[in-house]
Scaffold this motif. Sequence first.
Motif, PDB file in Angstrom:
ATOM      1  N   LEU A  12      93.952  44.014  15.063  1.00 15.90           N
ATOM      2  CA  LEU A  12      92.635  44.469  14.571  1.00 15.90           C
ATOM      3  C   LEU A  12      91.934  44.826  15.604  1.00 15.90           C
ATOM      4  N   GLN A  25      89.476  48.446  15.308  1.00 16.93           N
ATOM      5  CA  GLN A  25      87.816  48.241  15.376  1.00 16.93           C
ATOM      6  C   GLN A  25      87.496  49.148  16.413  1.00 16.93           C
ATOM      7  N   ALA A  31      88.715  53.814  14.972  1.00 23.11           N
ATOM      8  CA  ALA A  31      87.462  53.589  13.894  1.00 23.11           C
ATOM      9  C   ALA A  31      87.458  54.945  13.471  1.00 23.11           C
ATOM     10  N   TRP A  78      96.660  50.672   7.594  1.00 23.47           N
ATOM     11  CA  TRP A  78      95.275  50.056   7.805  1.00 23.47           C
ATOM     12  C   TRP A  78      94.407  50.065   6.752  1.00 23.47           C
ATOM     13  N   ARG A  81      90.486  49.787   4.930  1.00 26.05           N
ATOM     14  CA  ARG A  81      89.206  49.207   5.477  1.00 26.05           C
ATOM     15  C   ARG A  81      88.250  49.242   4.097  1.00 26.05           C
ATOM     16  N   THR A  89      82.979  43.902   6.169  1.00 23.11           N
ATOM     17  CA  THR A  89      84.007  44.668   6.311  1.00 23.11           C
ATOM     18  C   THR A  89      85.380  43.913   6.191  1.00 23.11           C
ATOM     19  N   TYR A  93      89.819  44.338   6.601  1.00 23.33           N
ATOM     20  CA  TYR A  93      90.886  44.791   6.778  1.00 23.33           C
ATOM     21  C   TYR A  93      92.359  44.280   6.298  1.00 23.33           C
TER      22      TYR A  93
END
Length: 668
Positions: A72, A76, A81, A102, A104, A171, A173
């Motif tokens: 994670l 991030q 990102a 992943w 988001r 946010t 994930y």
Amino acid sequence: MKLVNSHLPPRRAIWFSFLTLSTPLLLCLLLVSAPVKARPADTLRVHAGLEELYVDPARYSVLEDPSGRLTLADVQAPAHAARFRPGNTLPTTMDHPGSAYWLRLVVQARGSLSQHWYLEMFDSHLNSVEFYPANGSAPTVTGSDLPLATRKFPYKNFLFRLPLSPEQAQTYYLRLTSNSKTTFLSRLRTEQTLAVHFQTEYGLLGGFYGVLLIMVVYNLCLYLFIGEQTYLRYVLYVLSCSLVFMSEDGLGFQYLWPGQPVLNQLITAGSPILLLLTFSYYARQFLDTAQRLPSYDPWIRAVVLLSVAGLLIDAVWLSSGWGFWFYLLPYCMIYYAAYRVWQRGQRTARFFLLAHVMVAISVVFMILRKLGINTFTNTATVYSMNAAFVVEVVVLSYALGEKIKGIKDATIRAQGKLVKQLRKKHQVQEQLVEQLQRNQELKDQLNSELEGLVAQRTDELRLQSDTIAAQNRELLQANGLLALQSAAIEKLNAELQRDLQEVKTARVLSKEVNFGEFSQIYPDKDACLVYLANLKWAEGYQCRKCGHEKYCDGREPHSRRCTKCRYVESATAYTLLQKCKFPIIKAFYAVFLIYTHKGNYSSQELSRVLDLRQGTCWSFSQKVLEAMRRRRRAPDFDENEGWTHILLDASGLEPEEAGAAEEATVRA
């Protein structure tokens, strides 16, 4: 502007004019170049009046991790990102099953919320799902590779609670991995909407599986009572379909094997293969493709086996997610076979075609979802396969009943035809008995007349005995004449008795019957098989393999199948007519002619009467003569017995022919 510039020096006026003209342009450039704080394009907004929200691909971002090692914190980080891409620019399926994906999600709550919101992932075949809340709490780790107890909510789909704060964009994930091409489809729902959805969904699914259970029990009972194998094949097909649906919608993992994820993966991979096998196994027998399409049926079996092999390879090694393409060719071939069988007169095939129309439409929707085309994806299309299968189960059950009813009606018609033939035969026998009685009466009358004449002549001789001395010569002449008359009478009596005996024998053996009259007694192949079966099993049925005495009808006309070992024996097996290469009615007439003429019937004449090759007639006549010789040597032989005893002769079969007969009956 001119008034102002007129009071300034020329150089300053020029600069002032330049600044005056360029100021709007500079302001526009500053506004364009200045960073604008805008909300992300993938933000999902919920409020108190909203009850559910479909997570559109444009509302979430996706990052593919081919290595599967990113954490994670890694995703991030700014470097990773920036690699997130909107979901509407990518396929909605995992194109690389070995990679980690992943997701988001940015969710913003407007105002205060009266209910909790939940995220539901529709695809229950995700091997691993890691949900990371926005508040930084411990992630939820679950998936189809883990027991159901790892899920906070024991639900067939993946359900996660979203802790939302008013007027804040949070946010979330999700890290997803799968061995197949699974989808990212999901939906946001409130507590009340979830409760209503659960009640409706589980009610419909309960009704669906209830219908399947009723059909399984009903057809299984019919199989146990009737013994028709088609019902058992249909039960296996419905059970395999139920297994496929339970693995697809996740109810099997939720209720039947929640602590066995390995078994869940095995059933998910193996149930489609079992479905293809049971469907072809049932459909081929329901449509009678082996009899109605003998040249097309082997191709169906070969394609089904090749498709099963392809599904096994894809499930064990490839894991491509495209295994459903292996269903199309065998399914289309079976559907085409149903159309051909319907054209050739099997009325129940139209129910088969009708039952699979909705199935075909639902399969199209499923293929579109597998290809990532979600234009038609909604609740109706997702569960269209369930509705289509319910219609299919009901229609096919009715069609199966119609087929059995048709077989029963055909049997009743055949029995009625047989009764008519037996009545006609009985009438012929009664006429023959009447004729024999009439002949006996004529014989008795003639004997009485002859006895009267003899008595009268004896009296005359007694009256003439007194004059024997005087009329010796005349008496000698009279005695000679009397001797001649007695010889003639005795000859006439002998000829009359021989003629009566021949008439009796001819009537019993029907020696004077020609082929036309013979065809009236045995008009067709079915009548011959009926007579041969009744003659063969006149003393009762007994299986040649296990000795069991109970039987049911076999697939071939008038064959009998042992209810214990399933051994099938045809009416012609182990008889004189086994492996006969010309029509059975001609074989009957040939045996009749050869036997009634005591073997003195030439193959040339037999060829002319039966319109067959002389070589064929000679071979068959030799076979009949050998059977007649063996019959004469039998201890229970009777000179006056009928010609039909020869039909049951099986002593002339060679060992390999007997084996071939047994193999033929087993195949039947």
